[in-house]
Design a protein around this motif. Structure first.
Motif, PDB file in Angstrom:
ATOM      1  N   LEU B 175       0.816  -1.209   0.000  1.00  0.00           N
ATOM      2  CA  LEU B 175       0.000   0.000   0.000  1.00  0.00           C
ATOM      3  C   LEU B 175       0.847   1.256   0.000  1.00  0.00           C
ATOM      4  CD1 LEU B 175      -2.659  -1.030   2.651  1.00  0.00           C
ATOM      5  CD2 LEU B 175      -2.844  -1.166   0.177  1.00  0.00           C
ATOM      6  N   SER B 176       0.218   2.308  -0.447  1.00  0.00           N
ATOM      7  CA  SER B 176       0.885   3.597  -0.467  1.00  0.00           C
ATOM      8  C   SER B 176       0.173   4.518   0.514  1.00  0.00           C
ATOM      9  CB  SER B 176       0.796   4.162  -1.883  1.00  0.00           C
ATOM     10  OG  SER B 176       1.213   5.484  -1.893  1.00  0.00           O
ATOM     11  N   CYS B 177       0.950   5.209   1.326  1.00  0.00           N
ATOM     12  CA  CYS B 177       0.367   6.098   2.332  1.00  0.00           C
ATOM     13  C   CYS B 177       0.688   7.539   2.004  1.00  0.00           C
ATOM     14  CB  CYS B 177       0.927   5.734   3.709  1.00  0.00           C
ATOM     15  SG  CYS B 177       0.514   6.917   5.002  1.00  0.00           S
ATOM     16  N   GLY B 178      -0.270   8.421   2.216  1.00  0.00           N
ATOM     17  CA  GLY B 178      -0.011   9.833   1.962  1.00  0.00           C
ATOM     18  C   GLY B 178      -0.305  10.664   3.190  1.00  0.00           C
ATOM     19  N   ALA B 179       0.576  11.616   3.468  1.00  0.00           N
ATOM     20  CA  ALA B 179       0.379  12.512   4.608  1.00  0.00           C
ATOM     21  C   ALA B 179       1.327  13.688   4.408  1.00  0.00           C
ATOM     22  CB  ALA B 179       0.700  11.794   5.904  1.00  0.00           C
ATOM     23  N   GLY B 180       1.338  14.614   5.378  1.00  0.00           N
ATOM     24  CA  GLY B 180       2.265  15.729   5.262  1.00  0.00           C
ATOM     25  C   GLY B 180       3.705  15.234   5.364  1.00  0.00           C
ATOM     26  N   PRO B 181       4.662  15.986   4.833  1.00  0.00           N
ATOM     27  CA  PRO B 181       6.058  15.536   4.848  1.00  0.00           C
ATOM     28  C   PRO B 181       6.547  15.222   6.263  1.00  0.00           C
ATOM     29  CG  PRO B 181       5.843  17.554   3.564  1.00  0.00           C
ATOM     30  CD  PRO B 181       4.514  17.320   4.205  1.00  0.00           C
ATOM     31  N   GLU B 182       6.007  15.970   7.238  1.00  0.00           N
ATOM     32  CA  GLU B 182       6.470  15.758   8.613  1.00  0.00           C
ATOM     33  C   GLU B 182       6.047  14.398   9.155  1.00  0.00           C
ATOM     34  OE1 GLU B 182       4.462  18.137   7.563  1.00  0.00           O
ATOM     35  OE2 GLU B 182       2.510  17.774   8.499  1.00  0.00           O
ATOM     36  N   PHE B 183       5.068  13.775   8.528  1.00  0.00           N
ATOM     37  CA  PHE B 183       4.545  12.486   9.003  1.00  0.00           C
ATOM     38  C   PHE B 183       5.622  11.419   9.022  1.00  0.00           C
ATOM     39  CE2 PHE B 183       0.653  10.427  10.109  1.00  0.00           C
ATOM     40  CZ  PHE B 183       0.683   9.133   9.637  1.00  0.00           C
ATOM     41  N   GLN B 184       6.559  11.521   8.101  1.00  0.00           N
ATOM     42  CA  GLN B 184       7.586  10.489   7.990  1.00  0.00           C
ATOM     43  C   GLN B 184       8.465  10.429   9.223  1.00  0.00           C
ATOM     44  OE1 GLN B 184       9.622  10.464   3.894  1.00  0.00           O
ATOM     45  NE2 GLN B 184       8.660  12.444   4.096  1.00  0.00           N
ATOM     46  N   GLU B 185       8.660  11.596   9.841  1.00  0.00           N
ATOM     47  CA  GLU B 185       9.647  11.614  10.912  1.00  0.00           C
ATOM     48  C   GLU B 185       9.014  11.684  12.293  1.00  0.00           C
ATOM     49  OE1 GLU B 185      12.686  14.342   9.955  1.00  0.00           O
ATOM     50  OE2 GLU B 185      12.484  14.009   7.810  1.00  0.00           O
ATOM     51  N   ARG B 186       7.681  11.740  12.318  1.00  0.00           N
ATOM     52  CA  ARG B 186       7.030  11.880  13.610  1.00  0.00           C
ATOM     53  C   ARG B 186       6.730  10.542  14.263  1.00  0.00           C
ATOM     54  NH1 ARG B 186       2.188  16.294  12.914  1.00  0.00           N
ATOM     55  NH2 ARG B 186       3.483  18.148  12.915  1.00  0.00           N
ATOM     56  N   TYR B 187       6.727  10.555  15.577  1.00  0.00           N
ATOM     57  CA  TYR B 187       6.285   9.367  16.301  1.00  0.00           C
ATOM     58  C   TYR B 187       4.816   9.110  15.974  1.00  0.00           C
ATOM     59  CZ  TYR B 187       5.363   6.109  20.060  1.00  0.00           C
ATOM     60  OH  TYR B 187       4.991   4.995  20.767  1.00  0.00           O
ATOM     61  N   GLN B 188       4.031  10.192  15.971  1.00  0.00           N
ATOM     62  CA  GLN B 188       2.628  10.046  15.554  1.00  0.00           C
ATOM     63  C   GLN B 188       2.610  10.085  14.036  1.00  0.00           C
ATOM     64  OE1 GLN B 188      -0.095  12.715  17.569  1.00  0.00           O
ATOM     65  NE2 GLN B 188      -0.202  11.056  19.060  1.00  0.00           N
ATOM     66  N   GLY B 189       3.293   9.106  13.507  1.00  0.00           N
ATOM     67  CA  GLY B 189       3.452   9.053  12.056  1.00  0.00           C
ATOM     68  C   GLY B 189       4.101   7.726  11.738  1.00  0.00           C
ATOM     69  N   LEU B 190       4.888   7.708  10.680  1.00  0.00           N
ATOM     70  CA  LEU B 190       5.480   6.444  10.250  1.00  0.00           C
ATOM     71  C   LEU B 190       6.323   5.787  11.336  1.00  0.00           C
ATOM     72  CD1 LEU B 190       6.521   7.142   6.557  1.00  0.00           C
ATOM     73  CD2 LEU B 190       4.428   6.146   7.455  1.00  0.00           C
ATOM     74  N   VAL B 191       7.020   6.606  12.116  1.00  0.00           N
ATOM     75  CA  VAL B 191       7.907   6.054  13.149  1.00  0.00           C
ATOM     76  C   VAL B 191       7.117   5.223  14.152  1.00  0.00           C
ATOM     77  CG1 VAL B 191       9.489   6.654  15.012  1.00  0.00           C
ATOM     78  CG2 VAL B 191       9.539   7.952  12.885  1.00  0.00           C
ATOM     79  N   GLY B 192       6.059   5.810  14.700  1.00  0.00           N
ATOM     80  CA  GLY B 192       5.238   5.099  15.674  1.00  0.00           C
ATOM     81  C   GLY B 192       4.450   3.963  15.056  1.00  0.00           C
ATOM     82  N   LEU B 193       4.015   4.156  13.801  1.00  0.00           N
ATOM     83  CA  LEU B 193       3.259   3.097  13.133  1.00  0.00           C
ATOM     84  C   LEU B 193       4.096   1.829  13.069  1.00  0.00           C
ATOM     85  CD1 LEU B 193       1.469   4.986  10.238  1.00  0.00           C
ATOM     86  CD2 LEU B 193       0.383   3.627  12.017  1.00  0.00           C
ATOM     87  N   LYS B 194       5.383   2.039  12.833  1.00  0.00           N
ATOM     88  CA  LYS B 194       6.262   0.869  12.739  1.00  0.00           C
ATOM     89  C   LYS B 194       6.488   0.257  14.116  1.00  0.00           C
ATOM     90  CE  LYS B 194      10.837  -0.504  11.237  1.00  0.00           C
ATOM     91  NZ  LYS B 194      12.117  -0.047  10.736  1.00  0.00           N
ATOM     92  N   SER B 195       6.813   1.089  15.114  1.00  0.00           N
ATOM     93  CA  SER B 195       7.181   0.519  16.411  1.00  0.00           C
ATOM     94  C   SER B 195       5.988   0.006  17.197  1.00  0.00           C
ATOM     95  CB  SER B 195       7.973   1.546  17.232  1.00  0.00           C
ATOM     96  OG  SER B 195       7.191   2.693  17.457  1.00  0.00           O
ATOM     97  N   VAL B 196       4.839   0.632  17.047  1.00  0.00           N
ATOM     98  CA  VAL B 196       3.675   0.211  17.833  1.00  0.00           C
ATOM     99  C   VAL B 196       2.825  -0.844  17.117  1.00  0.00           C
ATOM    100  CG1 VAL B 196       1.503   1.018  18.831  1.00  0.00           C
ATOM    101  CG2 VAL B 196       3.571   2.406  19.058  1.00  0.00           C
ATOM    102  N   TYR B 197       2.651  -0.661  15.801  1.00  0.00           N
ATOM    103  CA  TYR B 197       1.776  -1.582  15.062  1.00  0.00           C
ATOM    104  C   TYR B 197       2.517  -2.489  14.098  1.00  0.00           C
ATOM    105  CZ  TYR B 197      -2.555   0.763  16.478  1.00  0.00           C
ATOM    106  OH  TYR B 197      -3.620   1.262  17.173  1.00  0.00           O
ATOM    107  N   GLY B 198       3.791  -2.249  13.908  1.00  0.00           N
ATOM    108  CA  GLY B 198       4.521  -3.051  12.930  1.00  0.00           C
ATOM    109  C   GLY B 198       4.081  -2.783  11.512  1.00  0.00           C
ATOM    110  N   VAL B 199       3.569  -1.588  11.268  1.00  0.00           N
ATOM    111  CA  VAL B 199       3.096  -1.248   9.924  1.00  0.00           C
ATOM    112  C   VAL B 199       4.165  -0.466   9.176  1.00  0.00           C
ATOM    113  CG1 VAL B 199       1.475   0.216   8.666  1.00  0.00           C
ATOM    114  CG2 VAL B 199       0.658  -1.225  10.523  1.00  0.00           C
ATOM    115  N   GLU B 200       4.570  -1.024   8.033  1.00  0.00           N
ATOM    116  CA  GLU B 200       5.527  -0.313   7.185  1.00  0.00           C
ATOM    117  C   GLU B 200       4.977  -0.263   5.776  1.00  0.00           C
ATOM    118  OE1 GLU B 200       9.293  -2.508   8.530  1.00  0.00           O
ATOM    119  OE2 GLU B 200      10.054  -0.698   7.573  1.00  0.00           O
ATOM    120  N   PHE B 201       4.704   0.937   5.305  1.00  0.00           N
ATOM    121  CA  PHE B 201       4.086   1.066   3.999  1.00  0.00           C
ATOM    122  C   PHE B 201       5.078   0.848   2.866  1.00  0.00           C
ATOM    123  CE2 PHE B 201      -0.100   2.116   5.085  1.00  0.00           C
ATOM    124  CZ  PHE B 201      -0.069   2.849   6.259  1.00  0.00           C
ATOM    125  N   GLY B 202       4.576   0.361   1.749  1.00  0.00           N
ATOM    126  CA  GLY B 202       5.409   0.161   0.569  1.00  0.00           C
ATOM    127  C   GLY B 202       5.982   1.482   0.090  1.00  0.00           C
TER     128      GLY B 202
END
Lengths: 237, 312, 216
Positions: B175-202
């Motif tokens: 899947l492809s995820c879209g959000a503001g550029p800051e989303f990539q580096e935020r805990y409430q963003g890709l960082v937390g998604l990976k550590s809390v849910y194990g979700v890593e987008f394509g």
């Protein structure tokens, strides 16, 4: 600022879909396509108006009007009307290219030495032979100057593509801005500036070698100034 | 000589025109306030800022009108940018007050994101007090919340059988995820998604959080998962499906005023607290729709809101 | 679009006002600074090419980058309009220094020699002969700089200070074309009016250019 390594020196920033080479390629792509479209639109019109002298009003004023359209506004308008994608960016950037090409083509042709044109007509050349064999070669320095000017503007402005979700070096600016990473913003500015300089140098070389030696005096040692070696500043035409 | 006087006159009038126009350094999108009318920034006025999305501007406008009704001088500087930018503006005094979201602010201020076990509104508020930058304070929070969500189209939901963010983990790489550029580096963003849910987008597309780019991209399928705000009218009008957040990655997000202590006083505190008591998620969503869907401007909508929900 | 204009006239006017200030103040500053710099580029011939190159480099820096990094360099506040004014002044200076230099160079040497022969010292010659003769070129450059500034101010909207640019971002956020259209039209009108004014000034101030019949 976070990291202490300057953005450009960090190896990880040079690979992947958001890496610098990818962004540079995308940026050059937008620039190239915009220049191409602008040439396709403006060159024929400019040649016609310059050669025949008719519709000069259009050339001068369309040029000025086009230059005054704010690119960001135009871009946002296009995206709101057509949705996301490359087409809105292409349109906005092409609008930037058309005025300088139109103006310099027209001005270059108009400033061609009339006696050369008369001589050509006297020799029996058809109008369009006069255009291609005499007028265009003599106007070439000025026209190429216009192309250089347009190219520089587009390279600097293509950064706006990032504000509507596309790629290009503007990504470094917009993303850096959102996360307060000024190192990234500066890196973006530096790469764009370098790209612009390289492009300008390349086009300068083209300008030098594409112009016939008879006009530029290149490689020939002769007395008396050659005709319009580098041409007047196209922006002032 | 005539020529020179003409040129001189032209330059002089150009300079005067410029000077006159320069008097206005205010945000052009502000309505005429009690203080401005072309003068330079007054040091006693409270400068209210907002982030670069409609809801932030609407609430900030409400703060402004509430304070003006109490006789406080106000200056508006809206649409600054994302948190990383406006926090800097708060820090250097460019702005004094703005509406914030307790959970998002906490996650931004604490290294590594919000501490574990902190997720209810009161827990978040308390944790926030310890993390605030020097010289700033928060006032009472309102019950109104606007959470970051991950939203999908109904078709996507059925295709991958998604109901919560946890369901994304096995399929996210497609899947492809879209959000503001800051989303990539935020805990409430890709960082937390990976550590809390194990979700890593394509793939990740930097667009704008909850903005027209993200909404548009979600709609036309450029992205499958988008960061949309929970009070955004687009969810209702375009039928997006909000994925549940059982582990509360996106925390409580109560709206509260963040203000520089130097500019705060009892009158301001009381006025804003009274306002926060009146703001709820439902009435915020209702009035936000007037801005987003009916295209009314935030000043008019804020006025209508305050008329319908009077502040003590 | 007319509806939008009608119900939001104060917002639009305030935007326009801010836009005018942010575009013209740098124009003035840039032109004033460009006169000595351009002159130096001609007086000391070896400065000409470095001047050209420096101008080219400055002009190719994307405006957003400059708006955003200047607070660091200058120590100004992040949201201060000063950043925009300084950035645009730099662009104007880059464009005009080169134009002034080119304009001075384009003056027919026989005229300057005649002036010297008549007893004009360097300064007087510069002010009374060379500059006036260079005016057509210089004013043409001012036209370009003015229009360019007017367009660049709207980019500041991406950091919250954009004059008419604020109308663009507002319309964009709400999927609403009316404010964007109003902003674009006003921008173009502002540029057109400015252009006309400068052309009229040019005509009034350089009457000798109208004396000869010229090819357009």
């Amino acid at each position: 600022m976070g990291d202490d390594t300057p953005y450009l020196l960090d190896g990880s920033h040079w690979s992947g879909p958001q890496g610098i080479p990818h962004l540079v390629l995308a940026h050059l792509g937008y620039t190239g396509l915009a220049l191409l479209c602008g040439l396709v639109i403006a060159l024929p019109v400019g040649l016609y108006i310059g050669h025949t002298g008719r519709g000069s009003f259009l050339a001068i004023n369309a040029g000025n009007a086009g230059r005054s359209l704010p690119t960001l506004g135009l871009l946002m308008l296009m995206v709101t009307l057509m949705g996301l994608g490359f087409l809105p960016v292409l349109i906005a950037l092409t609008v930037l290219v058309v005025p300088p090409i139109l103006t310099t083509t027209y001005a270059g042709l108009r400033n061609v030495d009339r006696s050369a044109v008369d001589a050509a007509v006297g020799m029996g050349m058809r109008p369009w032979q006069v255009l291609w064999r005499v007028e265009v070669p003599m106007a070439l320095p000025v026209m190429l100057g216009g192309l250089r000017s347009a190219a520089l503007q587009v390279v600097a402005t293509a950064t706006v593509a990032a504000s509507v979700g596309l790629s290009g070096l503007g990504r470094l600016l917009i993303d850096g801005l959102s996360v307060n990473d000024y190192g990234r913003v500066v890196a973006g500015a530096v790469v764009v500036a370098v790209l612009a300089i390289v492009l300008d140098l390349l086009l300068g070389l083209v300008q030098r070698y594409a112009v016939s030696p008879g006009i530029s005096g290149r490689g020939l040692r002769r007395r008396g100034a050659p005709v319009a070696a580098s041409g007047p500043d196209p922006e002032l035409a | 000589m005539k020529r020179r006087t003409l040129l001189g006159a032209a330059i002089a009038s150009g300079a005067t025109l410029t000077a006159a126009a320069c008097g206005s350094g205010n945000d052009p999108l502000s309505t005429t306030t009690s203080s401005s009318s072309g003068s330079a920034t007054s040091t006693t006025a409270v400068v209210i800022g907002s982030a670069n999305f409609p809801e932030s501007e609407l609430v900030a406008e409400m703060y402004a009108q509430v304070l003006e009704a109490k006789g406080v001088q106000v200056q508006r500087k809206f649409n600054i940018g994302a948190r990383e930018v406006y926090l800097k503006a708060l820090d250097d005094g460019s702005i004094d007050l703005l509406p914030e979201y307790n959970g998002a602010l906490l996650a931004a201020l604490v290294e590594g994101g919000a501490p574990e076990g902190v997720s209810s509104p009161q827990q978040v508020y308390d944790a926030l007090q310890k993390a605030l930058p020097k010289g700033t304070e928060t006032l009472q929070q309102s019950a109104a919340e606007d959470k970051d969500t991950l939203s999908v189209l109904p078709a996507t939901k059925s295709k991958y059988d998604l109901s919560s963010i946890a369901d994304l983990a096995p399929v996210a790489k497609d899947l492809s995820c879209g959000a503001g550029p800051e989303f990539q580096e935020r805990y409430q963003g890709l960082v937390g998604l990976k550590s809390v849910y194990g979700v890593e987008f394509g793939t990740f597309r930097p667009l704008d959080s909850g903005g027209p780019l993200t909404v548009g991209a979600l709609e036309d399928g450029t992205i499958q998962v988008g960061n949309v705000f929970s009070t955004d009218s687009a969810i209702a009008t375009k039928g997006f499906v909000v994925l549940e957040d059982p582990k509360n990655l996106f925390l409580a997000q109560n709206i509260l005023p963040l203000i520089r202590s130097a500019k705060n006083n009892q009158a301001i505190t009381d006025a804003l607290n009274a306002f926060s008591a009146v703001l709820t998620t439902d009435n915020l969503t209702e009035y936000l729709a007037k801005v987003q869907v009916d295209k009314q401007d935030s000043a008019t909508v804020a006025k209508a809101f305050l008329a319908a929900n009077p502040v003590a | 679009m007319i509806d939008y204009l009608g119900s939001n006239s104060d917002v639009v006017l305030a935007a326009l006002r801010q836009h005018v200030g942010l575009a013209f103040l740098p124009l003035l500053i840039g032109v004033v600074l460009a006169l000595p710099v351009g002159y130096l580029g001609v007086r000391f011939g070896w400065l000409y090419h470095p001047l050209l190159n420096a101008s080219g480099i400055v002009y190719s820096i994307p405006s957003l980058a400059l708006f955003v990094t200047l607070p660091y360099v200058l120590g100004t506040q992040v949201l201060s309009p000063v950043n925009i004014v300084v950035a645009l002044s730099l662009y104007t200076l880059a464009l005009m220094a080169r134009t002034v230099a080119d304009g001075l160079r384009s003056v027919d040497p026989s005229l300057t020699e005649a002036a010297t022969a008549m007893g004009y010292r360097r300064t007087r010659r510069l002010v009374e002969v060379e500059l006036p003769l260079a005016l057509p070129v210089v004013l043409a450059g001012v036209r370009v700089a003015a229009v360019s500034n007017i367009s660049l101010v709207s980019v500041g909207a991406l950091i919250g200070i954009g004059g008419l640019g604020a109308l663009f971002t507002r319309g964009f956020q709400l999927f609403y074309t009316a404010p964007i259209l109003v902003g674009v039209v006003l921008s173009v009108l502002l540029a057109a009016v400015t252009d006309l004014v400068i052309v009229s000034v040019q005509r009034a101030v350089t009457p000798w250019t109208r004396a000869t019949t010229r090819r357009a």
